[in-house]
Design a protein around this motif. Structure first.
Motif, short mmCIF file in Angstrom:
data_model
loop_
_atom_site.label_atom_id
_atom_site.label_comp_id
_atom_site.label_asym_id
_atom_site.label_seq_id
_atom_site.Cartn_x
_atom_site.Cartn_y
_atom_site.Cartn_z
N CYS A 55 -30.99 -36.04 72.63
CA CYS A 55 -32.42 -36.25 72.41
C CYS A 55 -32.75 -37.72 72.19
O CYS A 55 -33.86 -38.16 72.45
N ARG B 141 -30.03 -31.21 68.00
CA ARG B 141 -30.91 -30.18 68.56
C ARG B 141 -30.41 -29.60 69.88
O ARG B 141 -30.64 -28.42 70.16
N TYR B 142 -29.71 -30.40 70.67
CA TYR B 142 -29.36 -29.96 72.02
C TYR B 142 -27.85 -29.97 72.30
O TYR B 142 -27.45 -29.94 73.46
N LYS C 221 -26.51 -19.84 72.81
CA LYS C 221 -27.90 -20.09 73.17
C LYS C 221 -28.22 -19.46 74.52
O LYS C 221 -27.48 -19.61 75.48
N VAL D 239 -35.63 -24.03 73.93
CA VAL D 239 -35.86 -24.54 72.58
C VAL D 239 -37.35 -24.50 72.22
O VAL D 239 -37.72 -24.13 71.10
N SER D 240 -38.22 -24.86 73.16
CA SER D 240 -39.62 -25.08 72.83
C SER D 240 -40.35 -23.84 72.33
O SER D 240 -41.15 -23.92 71.39
N ASN E 271 -27.58 -24.35 78.34
CA ASN E 271 -28.62 -25.37 78.54
C ASN E 271 -28.90 -25.69 80.02
O ASN E 271 -29.65 -26.62 80.31
N ASP F 262 -34.17 -28.31 79.33
CA ASP F 262 -34.73 -29.25 78.37
C ASP F 262 -34.48 -30.65 78.90
O ASP F 262 -33.39 -30.93 79.45
#
Length: 394
Positions: free
Chosen positions: A101, A117-118, A124, A128-129, A156, A167
């Motif tokens: 990030c 965060r990532y 996952k 994220v949003s 991701n 993201d």
């Protein structure tokens, strides 16, 4: 690509509907990117053992179906969501499972690449949003009509599709003149292996190394050690067919455990007068990890864990074994900070510092993705490249 911006795209994807079930090439819907997201047209993707492990459902906690797997790829930005500044439509990019990030405490420190965060998270499966997905079905797995069903994301990335949404922290812009097929390798395998040698172990010229497991990641470790001037690189693998390929990556000695009547670490100690300076465990097997640790030299030997360990077993070491000065550490994505460091690494690859061509052993059309999985399962492929879409550079 203005005609698709802000709209739902219908495209093809290889959907995993359950553990060990053949992937189904079918139409899906891909939603527009939301705030700080990027929608990417995938050009090439390849298959990694992590995809294979998730598909087989080895770790039940990671299971989530239907799902679009895949995390090694290269593509072109189709559109960006609100707030995205560092990439734009038409940029060539590679997705990364370990994001950056650039704003959290970890990203601002040089000592770690695990963004708060990532960072990589095998559990996952949602964005994220808003905690939703950007994929949904248009048909069931048999091609019949059914109510739309959401499809989960993976690492991701989710690259086994003509279009994906990521993201923005997990999208890295690359040189438009880069060889695109080879750049896909930097999403995972090559970066993970080379980085383990360069960034985690910090292999020095004239030193000795041992690499346990000569798949793509292990051979990338060897290539990284070669590029750093290691004087001796010992490759360990039970598949003798890996040895010829290993020579191209700088491996100087080969050990097949099946040919020995003694533990591998004893043979390595004999060859190196007490043990290697660095060892790398790339199989995800804790018993092999112990051999890798014991193959290093007392006083300064360093062992780097690179493999993925699905087993619940813990480290096979006694605390007193660390009192002789040997060290053990782990490495994620080779210690590379993706956005900060990967573009420079890509440039080094383009200049020939690291050789990428030998890693691509097979190429197949997207429709043959299940055949590509089988090649990897049979140990007949390092990286099988799948062409997802055609795109002509401007």
């Amino acid at each position: 690509m203005a005609e698709t911006q802000g709209k739902v795209i219908t495209c093809r994807a290889a959907v995993a509907w359950g553990p060990k079930e053949p992937l189904v090439i079918q139409e899906i819907c891909v939603d527009p990117p939301q705030e700080m997201e990027v929608r990417v047209k995938i050009l090439y993707t390849s298959i990694c053992h992590t995809d294979l492990g998730t598909w087989t459902g080895v770790n039940e906690a990671e299971r989530a179906f239907p799902r679009i797997l895949g995390h090694e790829a290269v593509g072109v930005v189709e559109s960006v969501g609100e707030g995205v500044k560092d990439v734009k439509e038409g940029d060539y990019v590679i997705p990364t499972f370990n994001g950056e990030c650039g704003e959290c405490r970890v990203c601002k420190k040089e000592v770690s690449n695990l963004c708060e965060r990532y960072k990589v998270d095998p559990m996952k499966r949602l964005m994220v949003s808003d905690g939703g997905t950007r994929f949904s079905t248009t048909t069931n797995k048999d091609g019949g009509s059914s109510q739309s069903q959401r499809i989960y994301h993976f690492l991701n990335t989710s690259t086994f599709t003509e279009y994906t949404v990521l993201d923005s922290a997990c999208v890295v812009k690359i040189d438009p003149n880069a060889p695109l097929k080879q750049m896909s390798l930097l999403s995972c395998g090559v970066s993970t292996g080379v980085g383990a040698a360069w960034n985690t172990a910090k292999v020095k010229e004239g030193t000795t190394t041992a690499v346990f497991g000569l798949g793509s990641v292990g051979l990338a470790v060897a290539e990284g050690a070669r590029a750093r001037g290691a004087s001796r690189i010992i490759g360990v693998d039970a598949n003798a067919s890996k040895f010829e390929k290993g020579k191209l990556m700088g491996i100087t000695d080969f050990i097949n455990p099946k040919d020995l009547t003694k533990p591998v670490h004893e043979r390595i100690r004999e060859l190196t007068r007490g043990g290697v300076d660095y060892s790398f465990e790339c199989t995800g097997n804790v018993d092999v990890l112990r051999e890798a640790f014991l193959s290093t030299h007392a006083g300064w030997g360093s062992t780097v864990l690179v493999g993925i360990y699905a087993t619940p077993r813990t480290l096979p070491l006694h605390p007193m074994e660390l009192f002789d000065g040997r060290k053990i550490t782990g490495s994620v994505f080779g210690g590379f900070k993706p956005k900060s460091q990967l573009p420079s690494f890509a440039q080094q690859c383009m200049k020939g510092v690291v050789k990428l061509e030998p890693f691509i052993t097979n190429e197949l059309p997207f429709e043959k993705i299940n055949d590509a999985f089988q090649l990897l399962r049979d140990g007949k492929s390092l990286r099988c490249l799948l062409q997802i879409a055609k795109f002509l550079k401007k």
